[in-house]
Design a protein around this motif. Structure first.
Motif, PDB file in Angstrom:
ATOM      1  N   TRP A 201       0.847  -1.202   0.000  1.00  0.00           N
ATOM      2  CA  TRP A 201       0.000   0.000   0.000  1.00  0.00           C
ATOM      3  C   TRP A 201       0.874   1.241   0.000  1.00  0.00           C
ATOM      4  O   TRP A 201       1.908   1.286   0.683  1.00  0.00           O
ATOM      5  N   TRP A 202       0.431   2.249  -0.781  1.00  0.00           N
ATOM      6  CA  TRP A 202       1.126   3.534  -0.862  1.00  0.00           C
ATOM      7  C   TRP A 202       0.080   4.645  -0.842  1.00  0.00           C
ATOM      8  O   TRP A 202      -0.943   4.562  -1.515  1.00  0.00           O
ATOM      9  N   TYR A 204      -1.776   8.006  -1.796  1.00  0.00           N
ATOM     10  CA  TYR A 204      -1.899   8.724  -3.064  1.00  0.00           C
ATOM     11  C   TYR A 204      -1.175  10.073  -3.016  1.00  0.00           C
ATOM     12  O   TYR A 204      -1.018  10.738  -4.032  1.00  0.00           O
ATOM     13  N   SER A 208       3.949   8.910  -3.462  1.00  0.00           N
ATOM     14  CA  SER A 208       4.487   7.868  -2.588  1.00  0.00           C
ATOM     15  C   SER A 208       4.793   6.569  -3.326  1.00  0.00           C
ATOM     16  O   SER A 208       5.812   5.916  -3.059  1.00  0.00           O
ATOM     17  N   ARG A 209       3.924   6.196  -4.253  1.00  0.00           N
ATOM     18  CA  ARG A 209       4.179   4.935  -4.962  1.00  0.00           C
ATOM     19  C   ARG A 209       5.368   5.072  -5.904  1.00  0.00           C
ATOM     20  O   ARG A 209       6.191   4.162  -6.009  1.00  0.00           O
ATOM     21  N   GLU A 210       5.440   6.196  -6.555  1.00  0.00           N
ATOM     22  CA  GLU A 210       6.574   6.458  -7.452  1.00  0.00           C
ATOM     23  C   GLU A 210       7.893   6.394  -6.685  1.00  0.00           C
ATOM     24  O   GLU A 210       8.904   5.902  -7.187  1.00  0.00           O
ATOM     25  N   ASN A 212       8.215   4.721  -3.855  1.00  0.00           N
ATOM     26  CA  ASN A 212       8.129   3.487  -3.050  1.00  0.00           C
ATOM     27  C   ASN A 212       8.187   3.771  -1.555  1.00  0.00           C
ATOM     28  O   ASN A 212       8.860   3.091  -0.784  1.00  0.00           O
ATOM     29  N   GLY A 214       6.071   3.154   1.207  1.00  0.00           N
ATOM     30  CA  GLY A 214       4.877   2.344   1.393  1.00  0.00           C
ATOM     31  C   GLY A 214       4.809   1.581   2.696  1.00  0.00           C
ATOM     32  O   GLY A 214       5.665   1.722   3.576  1.00  0.00           O
ATOM     33  N   ASN A 237       3.712  -5.884  -6.718  1.00  0.00           N
ATOM     34  CA  ASN A 237       3.719  -4.424  -6.562  1.00  0.00           C
ATOM     35  C   ASN A 237       3.819  -3.661  -7.870  1.00  0.00           C
ATOM     36  O   ASN A 237       3.807  -2.432  -7.862  1.00  0.00           O
ATOM     37  N   MET A 240      -1.093  -2.039 -11.057  1.00  0.00           N
ATOM     38  CA  MET A 240      -1.692  -0.744 -10.723  1.00  0.00           C
ATOM     39  C   MET A 240      -3.219  -0.855 -10.692  1.00  0.00           C
ATOM     40  O   MET A 240      -3.793  -1.893 -10.965  1.00  0.00           O
ATOM     41  N   ASP A 243      -4.671   1.939  -4.641  1.00  0.00           N
ATOM     42  CA  ASP A 243      -3.554   2.352  -3.793  1.00  0.00           C
ATOM     43  C   ASP A 243      -2.900   1.146  -3.126  1.00  0.00           C
ATOM     44  O   ASP A 243      -1.830   1.263  -2.527  1.00  0.00           O
ATOM     45  N   CYS A 245      -1.732  -3.091  -3.879  1.00  0.00           N
ATOM     46  CA  CYS A 245      -1.465  -4.036  -4.957  1.00  0.00           C
ATOM     47  C   CYS A 245      -1.893  -5.430  -4.508  1.00  0.00           C
ATOM     48  O   CYS A 245      -2.067  -5.682  -3.306  1.00  0.00           O
TER      49      CYS A 245
END
Length: 254
Positions: A201-202, A204, A208-210, A212, A214, A237, A240, A243, A245
């Motif tokens: 989980w990251w 939005y 944060s996901r870009e 990493n 998380g 992971n 997509m 939020d 995976c």
């Protein structure tokens, strides 16, 4: 057998991002979904009748909130909810009985800012442990999967020190997770990958996901006597659409 779990953060939203096509391509034996945020009458037939699968939905009474669902190639022997009104009201639990195990698909409550729902969450946690223990005492194997809304150890989130007072990493939540595992249950990913840092989980926010940044809060947990049936536990992971995976448990059964 491949058992997938995914908090989709709105099943109608993820449908528009290729969810059905992803299911058909990925071909799980069982897919457990959390946070559907929909009543079944709000869903298109394409979403409720995926080719090759039986689907079961249990929604919150409040529209657009919570909810769990299961897509399965193997028809279960029995399906039940928690039979506890304050939790079933929010559509948080679905238990499917199969020949070799009972599968529990659940969406644990978020304890929220300043622990506003911590007591509610801990009551839910207690009920989960009680049910798991009942099943094991009856000689059943259990596979508990879903969004548990807790990062158990420092390795399970990017900034543990900064998050000690934040929901999902409160001492009470982590203590419960420790107690639960010590009662005879296995966090399958951490069992197979004791030192691997990987998240499910990251936020939005803040890309944060870009970056990493998380948390690992999605799990497959089994009872200890089922541990020899575990073949692999994987976090997808790169998938997509939410939020969260998907997480996957591969088990051997007769």
């Amino acid at each position: 057998m491949n058992i997938y779990s995914w908090n989709v953060n709105g099943i109608r939203a993820i449908q528009k991002k290729g969810f059905v096509e992803w299911v058909l391509k990925e071909d799980p034996d069982i897919l457990c979904v959390q946070e559907t945020k929909a009543q079944i009458e709000q869903l298109e037939e394409k979403l409720t009748q995926i080719d090759g699968y039986k689907s079961y939905f249990f929604s919150a009474e409040k529209k657009g909130y919570s909810g769990v669902a299961v897509y399965t190639k193997i028809e279960p022997l029995n399906i039940r909810n928690m039979d506890i009104k304050e939790f079933d009201f929010e559509g948080r639990y679905m238990e499917l009985e199969y020949k070799d195990f009972n599968l529990i698909n659940c969406y644990f409550p978020n304890s929220q800012s300043e622990g506003k729902r911590l007591d509610y969450k801990l009551r839910f946690n207690t009920a989960i442990m009680k049910r798991c223990n009942e099943l094991v005492d009856l000689g059943k194997n259990i596979i508990l999967c879903g969004d548990l809304n807790v990062a158990h150890r420092e390795i399970d989130l990017t900034n543990p020190k900064k998050n000690e007072k934040n929901p999902g990493y409160l001492p009470e939540e982590r203590d419960w997770m420790t107690k639960f595992l010590e009662c005879g249950y296995i966090d399958t990913f951490r069992y197979l990958q004791p030192e691997e840092t990987k998240y499910s989980w990251w936020s939005y926010r803040f890309k944060s996901r870009e970056k990493n940044i998380g948390w690992r809060i999605d799990y497959h947990i089994v009872n200890e006597s089922f541990v020899n049936n575990i073949e692999d536990a994987v976090i997808l992971n790169d998938v997509m659409g939410s939020d969260h995976c998907p997480v996957v448990l591969r088990v051997s059964v007769e």
